[in-house]
Design an enzyme around this catalytic site. Structure first.
Site, PDB file in Angstrom:
ATOM      1  N   SER A 147       0.841  -1.193   0.000  1.00  0.00           N
ATOM      2  CA  SER A 147       0.000   0.000   0.000  1.00  0.00           C
ATOM      3  C   SER A 147       0.881   1.250   0.000  1.00  0.00           C
ATOM      4  CB  SER A 147      -0.833  -0.058   1.289  1.00  0.00           C
ATOM      5  OG  SER A 147      -1.222   1.217   1.695  1.00  0.00           O
ATOM      6  N   TYR A 160      -0.348  -1.749  10.477  1.00  0.00           N
ATOM      7  CA  TYR A 160      -0.683  -2.192   9.115  1.00  0.00           C
ATOM      8  C   TYR A 160       0.371  -1.679   8.126  1.00  0.00           C
ATOM      9  CZ  TYR A 160      -3.062  -2.025   4.558  1.00  0.00           C
ATOM     10  OH  TYR A 160      -3.368  -2.138   3.226  1.00  0.00           O
TER      11      TYR A 160
HETATM   12  N1  LIG Z   1      -8.608  -1.840  -0.604  1.00  0.00           N
HETATM   13  C1  LIG Z   1      -7.685  -0.887  -0.537  1.00  0.00           C
HETATM   14  O1  LIG Z   1      -8.003   0.303  -0.511  1.00  0.00           O
HETATM   15  C2  LIG Z   1      -6.219  -1.249  -0.517  1.00  0.00           C
HETATM   16  C3  LIG Z   1      -5.258  -0.229  -0.653  1.00  0.00           C
HETATM   17  C4  LIG Z   1      -3.905  -0.574  -0.633  1.00  0.00           C
HETATM   18  C5  LIG Z   1      -3.537  -1.890  -0.495  1.00  0.00           C
HETATM   19  N2  LIG Z   1      -4.483  -2.866  -0.365  1.00  0.00           N
HETATM   20  C6  LIG Z   1      -4.063  -4.240  -0.162  1.00  0.00           C
HETATM   21  O2  LIG Z   1      -4.749  -5.096  -1.057  1.00  0.00           O
HETATM   22  C7  LIG Z   1      -5.044  -6.328  -0.428  1.00  0.00           C
HETATM   23  C8  LIG Z   1      -6.523  -6.626  -0.462  1.00  0.00           C
HETATM   24  O3  LIG Z   1      -7.292  -5.520  -0.138  1.00  0.00           O
HETATM   25  P1  LIG Z   1      -8.588  -5.466   0.793  1.00  0.00           P
HETATM   26  O4  LIG Z   1      -8.129  -5.450   2.190  1.00  0.00           O
HETATM   27  O5  LIG Z   1      -9.394  -4.330   0.316  1.00  0.00           O
HETATM   28  O6  LIG Z   1      -9.263  -6.803   0.708  1.00  0.00           O
HETATM   29  P2  LIG Z   1     -10.110  -7.607  -0.412  1.00  0.00           P
HETATM   30  O7  LIG Z   1      -9.319  -7.809  -1.644  1.00  0.00           O
HETATM   31  O8  LIG Z   1     -11.483  -7.018  -0.514  1.00  0.00           O
HETATM   32  O9  LIG Z   1     -10.325  -8.961   0.383  1.00  0.00           O
HETATM   33  C9  LIG Z   1      -9.512  -9.468   1.332  1.00  0.00           C
HETATM   34  C10 LIG Z   1      -9.598 -10.981   1.123  1.00  0.00           C
HETATM   35  O10 LIG Z   1      -8.781 -11.592   2.054  1.00  0.00           O
HETATM   36  C11 LIG Z   1      -9.536 -12.528   2.806  1.00  0.00           C
HETATM   37  N3  LIG Z   1      -9.019 -12.538   4.147  1.00  0.00           N
HETATM   38  C12 LIG Z   1      -8.844 -11.497   4.981  1.00  0.00           C
HETATM   39  N4  LIG Z   1      -8.360 -11.918   6.162  1.00  0.00           N
HETATM   40  C13 LIG Z   1      -8.227 -13.268   6.062  1.00  0.00           C
HETATM   41  C14 LIG Z   1      -7.805 -14.281   6.955  1.00  0.00           C
HETATM   42  N5  LIG Z   1      -7.416 -13.996   8.196  1.00  0.00           N
HETATM   43  N6  LIG Z   1      -7.802 -15.558   6.538  1.00  0.00           N
HETATM   44  C15 LIG Z   1      -8.209 -15.862   5.289  1.00  0.00           C
HETATM   45  N7  LIG Z   1      -8.612 -14.948   4.377  1.00  0.00           N
HETATM   46  C16 LIG Z   1      -8.638 -13.665   4.780  1.00  0.00           C
HETATM   47  C17 LIG Z   1     -10.992 -12.074   2.713  1.00  0.00           C
HETATM   48  O11 LIG Z   1     -11.885 -13.156   2.763  1.00  0.00           O
HETATM   49  P3  LIG Z   1     -12.632 -13.731   4.054  1.00  0.00           P
HETATM   50  O12 LIG Z   1     -13.162 -12.552   4.792  1.00  0.00           O
HETATM   51  O13 LIG Z   1     -13.687 -14.610   3.455  1.00  0.00           O
HETATM   52  O14 LIG Z   1     -11.617 -14.499   4.812  1.00  0.00           O
HETATM   53  C18 LIG Z   1     -11.009 -11.504   1.293  1.00  0.00           C
HETATM   54  O15 LIG Z   1     -11.219 -12.520   0.348  1.00  0.00           O
HETATM   55  C19 LIG Z   1      -4.522  -6.217   0.995  1.00  0.00           C
HETATM   56  O16 LIG Z   1      -3.273  -6.851   1.067  1.00  0.00           O
HETATM   57  C20 LIG Z   1      -4.399  -4.730   1.232  1.00  0.00           C
HETATM   58  O17 LIG Z   1      -3.358  -4.427   2.133  1.00  0.00           O
HETATM   59  C21 LIG Z   1      -5.815  -2.569  -0.369  1.00  0.00           C
END
Ligand SMILES: NC(=O)c1ccc[n+]([C@@H]2O[C@H](COP(=O)([O-])OP(=O)(O)OC[C@H]3O[C@@H](n4cnc5c(N)ncnc54)[C@H](OP(=O)(O)O)[C@@H]3O)[C@@H](O)[C@H]2O)c1
Length: 269
Positions: A147, A160
């Site tokens: 991020s 984080y």
């Molecule tokens: N969204 C943003 O704005 C953003 C910005 C910068 C970086 N990122 C990075 O992009 C990645 C994904 O983004 P997001 O957070 O928005 O999530 P996402 O892609 O919407 O989903 C997160 C996924 O991870 C799974 N997950 C979370 N915790 C888990 C656990 N303990 N065990 C197993 N599965 C788990 C969730 O499924 P379940 O709940 O079904 O387990 C879901 O499928 C992350 O690494 C984040 O740091 C996101």
């Protein structure tokens, strides 16, 4: 078509997507299936994984397996190893993350440790597990999600952001170690993305300083297209410009304070 075949040859025949049930993870799964890779889809919510797997099997000619487990648990990597032993894993996408938003002391220490387990401990173990076999085969790929908040201290998401900085530095080091051994490592350093997780965090405004909020499929396509071309990618032209200015024109202390103000406005109500 030739590019797709080349991608599948280099990173097939199976990809593991850790954190695949929705958002960016589901978008990775869709794009990888479109590129001809079979998929091991991992997350906690089994029904969502199964629905995604069935959808992808109808849309594309690929095999899918689902594995419902908690990636923050100490034995997650061992459980994944047990379920994937008979598969040739050519690509690992570690997408899952946990973010404990808010003032540091308002969260129990367990939440901070869970961030370290989900975002750093488990991906490290999985890389060790899968890269070993990739190096022997002389091909494969690893993608970690990070991020823009990781480029400096980021108040209210301090732990984080620190885990995401770990991912950047780890990926860059491994990229250099393995780039001549056929294994491509990439860290995708993303701005805000409209995932269910991000929307649920109820930010008061979107994006960081000058950064643009993106859609999951845009981020995923840029990340996979960058794999094999360098150690990191920042999806979105405006995000690359904003991040360049933050890193090269602002003194670090000013960048930390600037980020702190943005995050305070977003999350501390
Ligand atoms: N969204 C943003 O704005 C953003 C910005 C910068 C970086 N990122 C990075 O992009 C990645 C994904 O983004 P997001 O957070 O928005 O999530 P996402 O892609 O919407 O989903 C997160 C996924 O991870 C799974 N997950 C979370 N915790 C888990 C656990 N303990 N065990 C197993 N599965 C788990 C969730 O499924 P379940 O709940 O079904 O387990 C879901 O499928 C992350 O690494 C984040 O740091 C996101």
């Amino acid at each position: 078509m030739a590019e797709q075949a080349d991608f599948a040859r280099r990173y097939g025949s199976w990809a593991v997507v850790a954190g695949a049930s929705e958002g960016l993870g589901a978008a990775y799964a869709d794009e990888l299936a479109a590129r001809g890779l079979n998929l091991v889809l991992i997350a906690r919510r089994s029904e969502m994984l199964q629905a995604l797997a069935s959808d992808l099997s109808k849309k594309y000619v690929v095999e899918t397996k689902t594995l419902a487990l908690d990636l923050s648990s100490a034995s997650a990597a061992e459980q994944i190893a047990e379920h994937t032993n008979d598969l040739e894993i050519g690509l690992l996408i570690y997408n899952a993350a946990f973010s404990a938003i808010g003032p540091f002391l308002d969260r129990p220490v367990e939440d901070h440790l869970k961030e370290i387990h989900t975002n750093a401990f488990t991906p490290l173990k999985l890389i060790h597990l899968f890269a070993d076999r990739m190096i022997v085969r002389g091909c494969g790929g690893i993608v970690l999600m990070s991020s823009l908040s990781a480029f400096q201290g980021s108040a209210y998401i301090s732990t984080y952001a620190a885990t995401k900085a770990f991912n950047i530095v780890l990926a860059e080091g491994l990229w250099e170690e393995w780039r001549e051994r056929g294994v491509d490592v990439l860290v995708c350093i993303s701005s805000a993305v409209r995932t269910p997780n991000y929307v649920a965090s109820e930010p008061e405004q979107t994006g960081g300083p000058g950064a643009v909020t993106m859609k999951p499929d845009q981020v995923v396509r840029e990340a996979l297209n960058a794999l094999g071309k360098g150690p990191y990618v920042i999806p979105g032209r405006m995000n690359r410009v904003a991040s360049f200015i933050m890193r090269h024109f602002l003194p670090r202390k000013v960048a930390v304070r600037f980020m702190g103000k943005v995050l305070r406005d977003m999350y501390v109500k």
